[in-house]
Design a protein around this motif. Structure first.
Motif, PDB file in Angstrom:
ATOM      1  N   LEU A 141      -5.055   2.587 -18.575  1.00 57.42           N
ATOM      2  CA  LEU A 141      -4.531   3.725 -17.821  1.00 57.42           C
ATOM      3  C   LEU A 141      -3.079   4.071 -18.103  1.00 57.42           C
ATOM      4  N   ILE A 142      -2.294   3.144 -18.623  1.00 59.21           N
ATOM      5  CA  ILE A 142      -0.899   3.501 -18.920  1.00 59.21           C
ATOM      6  C   ILE A 142      -0.845   4.653 -19.924  1.00 59.21           C
ATOM      7  N   PRO A 143      -1.559   4.579 -21.037  1.00 59.00           N
ATOM      8  CA  PRO A 143      -1.497   5.732 -21.951  1.00 59.00           C
ATOM      9  C   PRO A 143      -2.460   6.867 -21.578  1.00 59.00           C
ATOM     10  N   ASN A 144      -3.376   6.622 -20.646  1.00 61.30           N
ATOM     11  CA  ASN A 144      -4.401   7.618 -20.309  1.00 61.30           C
ATOM     12  C   ASN A 144      -4.440   7.913 -18.817  1.00 61.30           C
ATOM     13  N   GLY A 145      -3.298   8.046 -18.202  1.00 62.93           N
ATOM     14  CA  GLY A 145      -3.231   8.242 -16.761  1.00 62.93           C
ATOM     15  C   GLY A 145      -3.946   9.486 -16.276  1.00 62.93           C
ATOM     16  N   GLN A 146      -4.113  10.446 -17.152  1.00 64.04           N
ATOM     17  CA  GLN A 146      -4.754  11.698 -16.751  1.00 64.04           C
ATOM     18  C   GLN A 146      -6.233  11.538 -16.417  1.00 64.04           C
ATOM     19  N   VAL A 147      -6.836  10.384 -16.748  1.00 66.59           N
ATOM     20  CA  VAL A 147      -8.256  10.196 -16.433  1.00 66.59           C
ATOM     21  C   VAL A 147      -8.483   9.932 -14.948  1.00 66.59           C
ATOM     22  N   LEU A 148      -7.427   9.614 -14.225  1.00 73.70           N
ATOM     23  CA  LEU A 148      -7.575   9.378 -12.786  1.00 73.70           C
ATOM     24  C   LEU A 148      -7.743  10.696 -12.051  1.00 73.70           C
ATOM     25  N   ASP A 149      -8.393  10.613 -10.901  1.00 74.52           N
ATOM     26  CA  ASP A 149      -8.579  11.803 -10.069  1.00 74.52           C
ATOM     27  C   ASP A 149      -7.254  12.196  -9.431  1.00 74.52           C
ATOM     28  N   ASP A 150      -7.261  13.235  -8.673  1.00 71.01           N
ATOM     29  CA  ASP A 150      -6.016  13.684  -8.048  1.00 71.01           C
ATOM     30  C   ASP A 150      -5.574  12.745  -6.930  1.00 71.01           C
ATOM     31  N   TRP A 151      -4.266  12.812  -6.580  1.00 73.43           N
ATOM     32  CA  TRP A 151      -3.663  11.929  -5.585  1.00 73.43           C
ATOM     33  C   TRP A 151      -4.413  11.941  -4.260  1.00 73.43           C
ATOM     34  N   GLU A 152      -4.660  13.123  -3.759  1.00 71.29           N
ATOM     35  CA  GLU A 152      -5.287  13.221  -2.433  1.00 71.29           C
ATOM     36  C   GLU A 152      -6.668  12.570  -2.418  1.00 71.29           C
ATOM     37  N   GLN A 153      -7.434  12.761  -3.473  1.00 78.67           N
ATOM     38  CA  GLN A 153      -8.755  12.137  -3.525  1.00 78.67           C
ATOM     39  C   GLN A 153      -8.628  10.607  -3.540  1.00 78.67           C
ATOM     40  N   LEU A 154      -7.673  10.088  -4.310  1.00 79.25           N
ATOM     41  CA  LEU A 154      -7.480   8.638  -4.365  1.00 79.25           C
ATOM     42  C   LEU A 154      -7.007   8.090  -3.022  1.00 79.25           C
ATOM     43  N   LEU A 155      -6.131   8.827  -2.347  1.00 77.93           N
ATOM     44  CA  LEU A 155      -5.678   8.410  -1.022  1.00 77.93           C
ATOM     45  C   LEU A 155      -6.822   8.469  -0.013  1.00 77.93           C
ATOM     46  N   GLN A 195       0.845  -1.198   0.000  1.00 77.02           N
ATOM     47  CA  GLN A 195       0.000   0.000   0.000  1.00 77.02           C
ATOM     48  C   GLN A 195       0.874   1.240   0.000  1.00 77.02           C
ATOM     49  N   PRO A 196       0.376   2.364  -0.383  1.00 71.65           N
ATOM     50  CA  PRO A 196      -0.973   2.616  -0.890  1.00 71.65           C
ATOM     51  C   PRO A 196      -1.071   2.295  -2.379  1.00 71.65           C
ATOM     52  N   LEU A 197      -2.150   1.611  -2.732  1.00 70.40           N
ATOM     53  CA  LEU A 197      -2.439   1.267  -4.124  1.00 70.40           C
ATOM     54  C   LEU A 197      -3.866   1.685  -4.463  1.00 70.40           C
ATOM     55  N   HIS A 198      -4.050   2.232  -5.663  1.00 72.28           N
ATOM     56  CA  HIS A 198      -5.384   2.550  -6.164  1.00 72.28           C
ATOM     57  C   HIS A 198      -5.999   1.261  -6.694  1.00 72.28           C
ATOM     58  N   LYS A 199      -7.125   0.865  -6.118  1.00 75.73           N
ATOM     59  CA  LYS A 199      -7.859  -0.343  -6.520  1.00 75.73           C
ATOM     60  C   LYS A 199      -6.978  -1.595  -6.443  1.00 75.73           C
ATOM     61  N   ASP A 200      -6.042  -1.631  -5.491  1.00 71.58           N
ATOM     62  CA  ASP A 200      -5.095  -2.742  -5.338  1.00 71.58           C
ATOM     63  C   ASP A 200      -4.250  -2.966  -6.588  1.00 71.58           C
ATOM     64  N   ILE A 201      -4.051  -1.906  -7.368  1.00 70.90           N
ATOM     65  CA  ILE A 201      -3.303  -2.049  -8.620  1.00 70.90           C
ATOM     66  C   ILE A 201      -2.188  -1.002  -8.732  1.00 70.90           C
ATOM     67  N   PHE A 202      -2.569   0.283  -8.830  1.00 68.92           N
ATOM     68  CA  PHE A 202      -1.604   1.335  -9.141  1.00 68.92           C
ATOM     69  C   PHE A 202      -1.009   1.956  -7.888  1.00 68.92           C
ATOM     70  N   PRO A 235       4.918   8.771 -11.428  1.00 70.53           N
ATOM     71  CA  PRO A 235       3.612   9.140 -11.993  1.00 70.53           C
ATOM     72  C   PRO A 235       2.593   8.067 -11.615  1.00 70.53           C
ATOM     73  N   MET A 236       1.354   8.439 -11.538  1.00 73.31           N
ATOM     74  CA  MET A 236       0.285   7.545 -11.080  1.00 73.31           C
ATOM     75  C   MET A 236       0.226   6.240 -11.864  1.00 73.31           C
ATOM     76  N   ASN A 237       0.459   6.269 -13.136  1.00 67.02           N
ATOM     77  CA  ASN A 237       0.296   5.072 -13.965  1.00 67.02           C
ATOM     78  C   ASN A 237       1.627   4.375 -14.267  1.00 67.02           C
ATOM     79  N   ALA A 238       2.671   4.631 -13.474  1.00 66.31           N
ATOM     80  CA  ALA A 238       3.993   4.084 -13.760  1.00 66.31           C
ATOM     81  C   ALA A 238       4.252   2.714 -13.151  1.00 66.31           C
ATOM     82  N   LEU A 239       3.597   2.379 -12.048  1.00 64.13           N
ATOM     83  CA  LEU A 239       3.858   1.099 -11.377  1.00 64.13           C
ATOM     84  C   LEU A 239       2.532   0.441 -11.036  1.00 64.13           C
ATOM     85  N   ALA A 240       2.310  -0.733 -11.604  1.00 63.83           N
ATOM     86  CA  ALA A 240       1.050  -1.443 -11.388  1.00 63.83           C
ATOM     87  C   ALA A 240       1.332  -2.880 -10.950  1.00 63.83           C
ATOM     88  N   PHE A 241       0.448  -3.408 -10.130  1.00 59.28           N
ATOM     89  CA  PHE A 241       0.529  -4.782  -9.649  1.00 59.28           C
ATOM     90  C   PHE A 241      -0.738  -5.514 -10.095  1.00 59.28           C
TER      91      PHE A 241
END
Length: 140
Positions: free
Chosen positions: A104-118, A60-67, A75-81
């Motif tokens: 999401l790798i080519p479209n990482g900008q579609v994610l919300d901001d870091w603080e909201q995801l956290l 952790q911290p991971l977005h949706k147990d992935i990113f 960058p948000m879309n640089a490391l995924a599990f």
């Protein structure tokens, strides 16, 4: 092929062989191919909002147990599990996670901001806690 020593005793989730060798059914969540700057290994510490950390059972911290949510290092879309969610059927889930990552790798900008995801992650952990689960121990 090397034969195992004689079984000394059975534990709840492992086999103890003569000579104190252990075969456990639990997997440790480690990624030795990642540098310590990308993934800290600290069995005694829960993750922070700054660094992606594993306590060997949970990353952790991971977005949706992935990113990885490590705003100061990646960058948000640089490391995924894929496949970390052990409480579900992994085959279909891994396929879906792969599709999500591929999008999401080519479209990482579609994610919300870091603080909201956290904040969403903290709320998810809070909900699990109210239901009697301990997210940091769910891989055990």
């Amino acid at each position: 092929m090397h034969p195992r020593p004689r079984i000394q005793r059975l534990a709840r989730s492992s086999v103890i062989f003569a000579g104190d060798n252990t075969l456990s059914s639990h997997h440790k969540l480690l990624a030795p191919f990642l540098s310590p700057e990308l993934l800290r290994v600290n069995p005694e510490e829960l993750p922070t909002k700054v660094t992606v950390t594993t306590n060997t059972y949970y990353i952790q911290p991971l977005h949706k147990d992935i990113f990885a949510l490590a705003p100061f290092s990646l960058p948000m879309n640089a490391l995924a599990f894929v496949g970390l969610a052990v409480w579900i059927a992994n085959g279909p889930s891994d396929d879906a996670q792969g599709l999500y990552i591929a999008h999401l790798i080519p479209n990482g900008q579609v994610l919300d901001d870091w603080e909201q995801l956290l904040d969403e992650l903290a709320e998810s952990h809070s909900t699990l806690g109210r239901l009697g689960f301990e997210p940091e121990k769910m891989g055990r």
